[in-house]
Write a protein that holds these residues in place. Structure first.
Motif, PDB file in Angstrom:
ATOM      1  N   THR A  55     -17.345  -0.208  11.143  1.00 29.69           N
ATOM      2  CA  THR A  55     -17.460   0.497   9.861  1.00 29.69           C
ATOM      3  C   THR A  55     -17.603  -0.496   8.707  1.00 29.69           C
ATOM      4  N   LYS A 109      -5.072  -3.349   6.603  1.00 32.51           N
ATOM      5  CA  LYS A 109      -4.703  -1.941   6.708  1.00 32.51           C
ATOM      6  C   LYS A 109      -4.261  -1.596   8.118  1.00 32.51           C
ATOM      7  N   GLY A 110      -4.493  -2.503   9.044  1.00 30.19           N
ATOM      8  CA  GLY A 110      -4.140  -2.224  10.426  1.00 30.19           C
ATOM      9  C   GLY A 110      -5.227  -1.485  11.182  1.00 30.19           C
ATOM     10  N   LEU A 111      -6.435  -1.465  10.648  1.00 34.07           N
ATOM     11  CA  LEU A 111      -7.520  -0.779  11.347  1.00 34.07           C
ATOM     12  C   LEU A 111      -7.827  -1.498  12.660  1.00 34.07           C
ATOM     13  N   SER A 112      -8.351  -0.721  13.607  1.00 30.43           N
ATOM     14  CA  SER A 112      -8.685  -1.324  14.900  1.00 30.43           C
ATOM     15  C   SER A 112      -9.889  -2.242  14.723  1.00 30.43           C
ATOM     16  N   ARG A 137      -8.515  -5.358   7.807  1.00 27.57           N
ATOM     17  CA  ARG A 137      -7.563  -5.832   8.808  1.00 27.57           C
ATOM     18  C   ARG A 137      -6.138  -5.636   8.309  1.00 27.57           C
TER      19      ARG A 137
END
Lengths: 334, 347
Positions: free
Chosen positions: A246, A236-239, A234
């Protein structure tokens, strides 16, 4: 590593960790299979009754019995008999059914596709529905979606197979004839008709497994969703999709695959009941018929094949583990 | 380093964070404000549970939904407090990044480190798989991992704790963020490894101009690394000053206590290490008083009944530039620190 040692020793072939892991597991599986075949063989010999008597019919003079024993090799050492059994089994000869007079191997080859298809469809259903519902229940924790998923799982676990089968037949084969309730048509012969007949059995057999898979997925997902690496993902800014699909799911799959592996065995035994309900000429029906008619050769073949299937499934589960989790493949801690 | 403050890159104003359960409300952070200038290292110090990490998580937007956040958080002039998860997703990892205290568990065990570094590049810079991998190798080299081209395909369990923290730093700086929050980045590591990690952070600050918010309870780390220090106690700011000034002339009795509790080689014989008496107060009340008063030797009636403001003390050189020495105390101390700073002269 020092490479400067001048030794005449041949350099051993270096296998990748994955290959050597696989080889080890296959070797272990083969040993297990041999042990199982011994147990099956000994188990059949331990059953009450004398095959010579059964074969002799009316003619029961000691001389005739001795002749039959000699003829069938029954007075040989048990080890010799076992060797002969294995020798035949390896070449695909599992003996002759005393019920039909046909080779056991043929009966098994005929029944196997039915059961395999049933098991595969049930498994597919369990994986898709179970993992899907498990993810939803974990992600939507404390909301109506979780309640619904939990309620369905409880239902799937507590409803007996035979009852669910009858209700589904009443609902979807009689009242609302979308599916067919009995008989088998090979997939190759007529795919739509095959599926029309297989959907209900697959639902009946797969529902319990789906419920177990759902619960395990939910628990494992709740665990991984609160893990530090999910926080990192989170950060990292991942969706949301990437974080859940993943990072959280991949880690949860180890647990889910374990449960699947354990439960696949239940699919095989569950198939016995399901095949009876839907009159499918599969392994389950073959087994039950063999038991009721004391068809030892068929029974022996069926048990051996089922055990081999269990062992194969275990092997596949282990391989799946190592594909999911590098710590198993590469041998590491933490 | 010069402390001439340009426009702050991160500006926190009156940040309050509380957690509500059915039975009680815990005020983890209570009206905290700070600014960080580009390229500056701000150390946030305090005991466990004083709200350091919660502040960081609030800035990153990583607190659970049970947290109630008040106040303003501006990143590069843009308000990010109360931003949606989607908006935050575009900021996190790109403009602001964070490394955590637990290097052993902060990386995903089932993905290669190359993939985990590449992910953030693909997300924010739209790199292809191949480009992301190549950049991941560069980044691994940048954070001092030997043989990066091989390491990139390894999994976290094949790396030591220090190496994993370096990977975390590589992930954090991959998109060249303007602010890096490091939450106790060395706490879980061996002392020898700690120095390496701090060096990496320092060099990144110099090379990339990243502002760093360094959360720690290790005053040695503060002295070696920080430009400015913010001391927190029970969710509130108690003192803030340029690092040399804080070590030379701490004004808040709590800061005095903290500095006094540091063990130094060559100290006067077998002195018992001074400690701060009492315990950190529970955070479920927000008293209109100084929260440190019950443990403070200088406390009087006023301390127990009204809350001291976080005020600028006697003006110092940096006051105008925003590096003022501030403390929240009715009786700011004047005595010099119990021990001299370990910082080398000339810094």
């Amino acid at each position: 590593m020092s490479l400067s040692l001048k030794t005449a020793r041949p350099v051993p072939v270096r296998l990748s960790p994955m290959t050597s892991y696989l080889l080890t597991r296959i070797r272990q599986s083969l040993i297990t299979l041999v042990l199982v075949s011994m147990v099956v063989f000994a188990g059949i010999r331990a059953l009450p009754g004398d095959p010579a008597l059964a074969l002799a019919g009316e003619e029961r003079s000691p001389a005739a019995l001795a002749a039959i024993r000699a003829d069938y090799g029954l007075d040989d050492n048990i080890a010799v008999q076992y060797g002969r059994f294995i020798g035949h089994a390896i070449t695909g000869d599992l003996g002759t059914s005393s019920r039909t007079g046909l080779p056991v191997a043929d009966a098994i080859t005929a029944a196997l596709p039915v059961t395999l298809e049933l098991a595969a469809l049930s498994l597919l259903l369990a994986v898709v529905v179970g993992i899907g519902a498990g993810i939803v229940a974990a992600v939507r924790r404390g909301r109506p979606e979780e309640w619904l998923a939990n309620a369905l799982a409880l239902l799937g676990l507590s409803v007996p197979t035979f009852w669910l089968g009858m209700v589904l037949v009443l609902g979807f084969a009689i009242a609302l004839p979308v599916f067919s309730a009995s008989g088998y048509v090979p997939f190759a012969a007529d795919p739509p008709d095959n599926l029309r007949r297989m959907v209900l059995p697959a639902v009946v057999l797969g529902s319990g497994l789906a419920a177990v898979v759902m619960r395990q997925t939910r628990a494992a997902m709740l665990d991984s969703l609160s893990a530090d690496y999910v926080r990192t993902a989170r950060a990292k800014g991942l969706s949301r999709r990437e974080v859940i699909g993943t990072h959280a799911l991949r880690n949860s799959l180890v647990t889910v695959v374990t449960v699947l592996g354990l439960q696949l065995g239940h699919l095989i035994s569950g198939a016995v009941v399901t095949e009876q309900i839907f009159v499918l000429p599969g392994f389950g029906k073959l087994t039950i018929d063999a038991v009721f008619t004391r068809d030892y050769a068929t029974l022996q073949g069926v048990v051996l094949c089922t055990s081999a299937a269990y062992i194969l499934i275990n092997l596949l589960v282990d391989v799946a583990y190592s594909l999911i989790d590098p710590r198993i493949r590469l041998g590491g801690a933490r | 380093m010069s402390l001439a403050m340009s426009e702050p890159v991160l500006s926190v104003r009156d940040l309050s964070v509380s957690f509500c359960s059915d039975t009680r409300t815990v005020h983890a952070v209570d009206h905290l404000s700070y600014d960080v200038a580009p390229g500056e290292v701000l150390a946030v110090v305090g005991e466990s549970g004083c709200g350091k990490s919660v502040t960081a998580m609030a800035v990153m937007g990583l607190l659970p939904p049970t947290a109630r956040i008040g106040g303003s958080i501006r990143l590069g002039g843009r308000e990010i407090a109360g931003a949606s998860e989607k908006e935050l997703g575009r900021i996190r990892g790109k403009d602001i990044a964070m490394i955590f205290q637990e290097p052993m568990t902060s990386l995903n065990p089932v993905l290669t480190i190359g993939r985990q570094i590449g992910e953030v590049l693909r997300r924010h810079q739209g790199l292809s798989k191949k480009e992301a991998r190549a950049r991941a190798v560069e980044l691994l080299g940048l954070v001092g991992i030997p043989a990066p081209a091989q390491r990139v395909d390894e999994y976290p369990h094949q790396l030591s704790g220090g190496m994993r923290q370096r990977v975390m730093i590589a992930i954090a700086v991959a998109c060249d963020p303007s602010v890096l929050i490091a939450d106790e980045p060395t706490t879980a590591l061996d002392v020898t490894v700690q120095a390496g990690i701090l060096e990496v952070l320092q060099s990144l600050r110099e090379r990339l101009g990243t502002a760093i918010v360094l959360i720690t309870h290790d005053l040695g780390v503060v002295a070696d690394t920080a430009d400015r220090v913010l001391v927190m106690y029970a969710g509130r700011p108690v003192e803030q000053a340029p690092v040399d000034e804080l070590f030379a002339e701490p004004r808040h009795p709590y800061t005095h206590g903290l500095l006094g509790a540091v063990l130094r080689p060559g100290g006067e014989g077998k002195r018992r290490l001074p400690e701060i008496p009492g315990l950190v107060p529970s955070l479920d009340t927000q008293p209109e008083a100084c929260t440190f008063a019950p443990r403070c030797a200088h406390a009087d009636d006023r301390c127990a009944t009204s809350r001291p403001g976080f005020k600028t003390l006697a003006p110092n050189a940096g006051a105008a530039a925003g590096a003022a020495h501030r403390a929240a105390c009715w009786h700011p101390q004047h005595a010099p620190a119990l021990m001299p700073t370990t910082r080398e002269a000339g810094q």
